[in-house]
Write a protein that holds these residues in place. Structure first.
Motif, PDB file in Angstrom:
ATOM      1  N   ARG A 139       0.819  -1.201   0.000  1.00  0.00           N
ATOM      2  CA  ARG A 139       0.000   0.000   0.000  1.00  0.00           C
ATOM      3  C   ARG A 139       0.859   1.259   0.000  1.00  0.00           C
ATOM      4  O   ARG A 139       0.549   2.238  -0.689  1.00  0.00           O
ATOM      5  CB  ARG A 139      -0.942  -0.012   1.208  1.00  0.00           C
ATOM      6  N   VAL A 140       1.955   1.230   0.751  1.00  0.00           N
ATOM      7  CA  VAL A 140       2.843   2.397   0.768  1.00  0.00           C
ATOM      8  C   VAL A 140       3.404   2.636  -0.625  1.00  0.00           C
ATOM      9  O   VAL A 140       3.475   3.783  -1.096  1.00  0.00           O
ATOM     10  CB  VAL A 140       3.995   2.190   1.775  1.00  0.00           C
ATOM     11  N   GLU A 141       3.803   1.555  -1.281  1.00  0.00           N
ATOM     12  CA  GLU A 141       4.378   1.684  -2.618  1.00  0.00           C
ATOM     13  C   GLU A 141       3.360   2.275  -3.588  1.00  0.00           C
ATOM     14  O   GLU A 141       3.690   3.120  -4.431  1.00  0.00           O
ATOM     15  CB  GLU A 141       4.862   0.313  -3.103  1.00  0.00           C
ATOM     16  N   ILE A 142       2.104   1.835  -3.479  1.00  0.00           N
ATOM     17  CA  ILE A 142       1.056   2.350  -4.365  1.00  0.00           C
ATOM     18  C   ILE A 142       0.853   3.842  -4.134  1.00  0.00           C
ATOM     19  O   ILE A 142       0.777   4.639  -5.086  1.00  0.00           O
ATOM     20  CB  ILE A 142      -0.266   1.586  -4.134  1.00  0.00           C
ATOM     21  N   TYR A 143       0.771   4.244  -2.866  1.00  0.00           N
ATOM     22  CA  TYR A 143       0.507   5.649  -2.551  1.00  0.00           C
ATOM     23  C   TYR A 143       1.666   6.540  -2.998  1.00  0.00           C
ATOM     24  O   TYR A 143       1.452   7.622  -3.555  1.00  0.00           O
ATOM     25  CB  TYR A 143       0.263   5.818  -1.056  1.00  0.00           C
ATOM     26  N   LEU A 144       2.887   6.095  -2.756  1.00  0.00           N
ATOM     27  CA  LEU A 144       4.042   6.893  -3.172  1.00  0.00           C
ATOM     28  C   LEU A 144       4.126   6.981  -4.690  1.00  0.00           C
ATOM     29  O   LEU A 144       4.473   8.031  -5.243  1.00  0.00           O
ATOM     30  CB  LEU A 144       5.326   6.297  -2.584  1.00  0.00           C
TER      31      LEU A 144
END
Length: 220
Positions: A198-203
């Motif tokens: 999820r962090v990767e998607i948001y960034l």
């Protein structure tokens, strides 16, 4: 017991989870591990009467009677009415009951009723980070972003590394157009929780230039 350990390992290390883990460990004759789990529950919530009583019973069974007596005394003290007018154990149950009702309203799509129930729970137990996180999530879904951000800041003040709170705090900033704040929060999240998709998607979304729409995955 394995499910509890997985939940705690994934960041849901709340007092209730540690208390239940302690009970499970006691049942399989792992008293020292059980005592450690009850201790973690009490670290999260020093006024947790049930965890204190469970610890006392276990200590008594181990022949550590002086320690058990001290735990019983603390439980008795906390069992008296507190500032809410309820004994601690009753206040705990009422807070959790309001939170459970809030969960039901949220599942039914009634965000206003859910928020009201979470707020009633927090009026009884303002230091319950799991309930405040549920409130923040629902505020976010209701597009009440500044209130969600405030609630999340309170959660992160006591649980600075809590994954869901960090992710949601970034979303609260993102939806308010505070993209740099969102980027900083999510970068800290990536450092604390490497590999979370999820962090990767948001960034990645920020890198492409966010358009203010809800990122993939929502707020669940």
């Amino acid at each position: 017991m394995l499910l509890l350990q997985e939940a705690i390992g994934s960041g849901c290390g709340y007092a209730d989870a540690y208390n239940l883990l302690g009970l499970s460990l006691a049942l399989v004759d792992r008293p020292e591990d059980a005592l450690a789990a009850f201790g973690r529950a009490l670290d999260q919530n020093p006024r947790y009467v049930e965890a204190q009583l469970n610890r006392a019973v276990l200590l008594n069974g181990l022949g550590r009677t002086e320690e058990a007596a001290a735990c019983f005394a603390i439980a008795e003290e906390f069992g008296r009415p507190d500032a809410t007018g309820f004994p601690t154990v009753v206040g705990n149950r009422l807070a959790n009951a309001h939170a459970s009702l809030g969960d039901e309203y949220r599942s039914a799509g009634a965000s206003g009723e859910a928020i009201a129930q979470y707020e009633r729970a927090l009026a009884l137990r303002p230091d319950y980070a799991d309930i405040r996180l549920s409130l923040a999530r629902t505020l976010l879904e209701a597009q009440r972003y500044p209130e969600a951000a405030e609630s999340l800041d309170m959660v992160l003040g006591v649980r600075p590394g809590l994954l869901d709170a960090m992710l949601l705090r970034g979303l609260a900033a993102y939806f308010q157009g505070e993209f740099e704040t969102a980027r900083q929060v999510w970068r800290r999240t990536a450092e604390a929780h490497p590999g979370d998709t999820r962090v990767e998607i948001y960034l990645s979304m920020l890198a492409k230039g966010g358009d203010g729409k809800q990122p993939a995955g929502g707020t669940s």
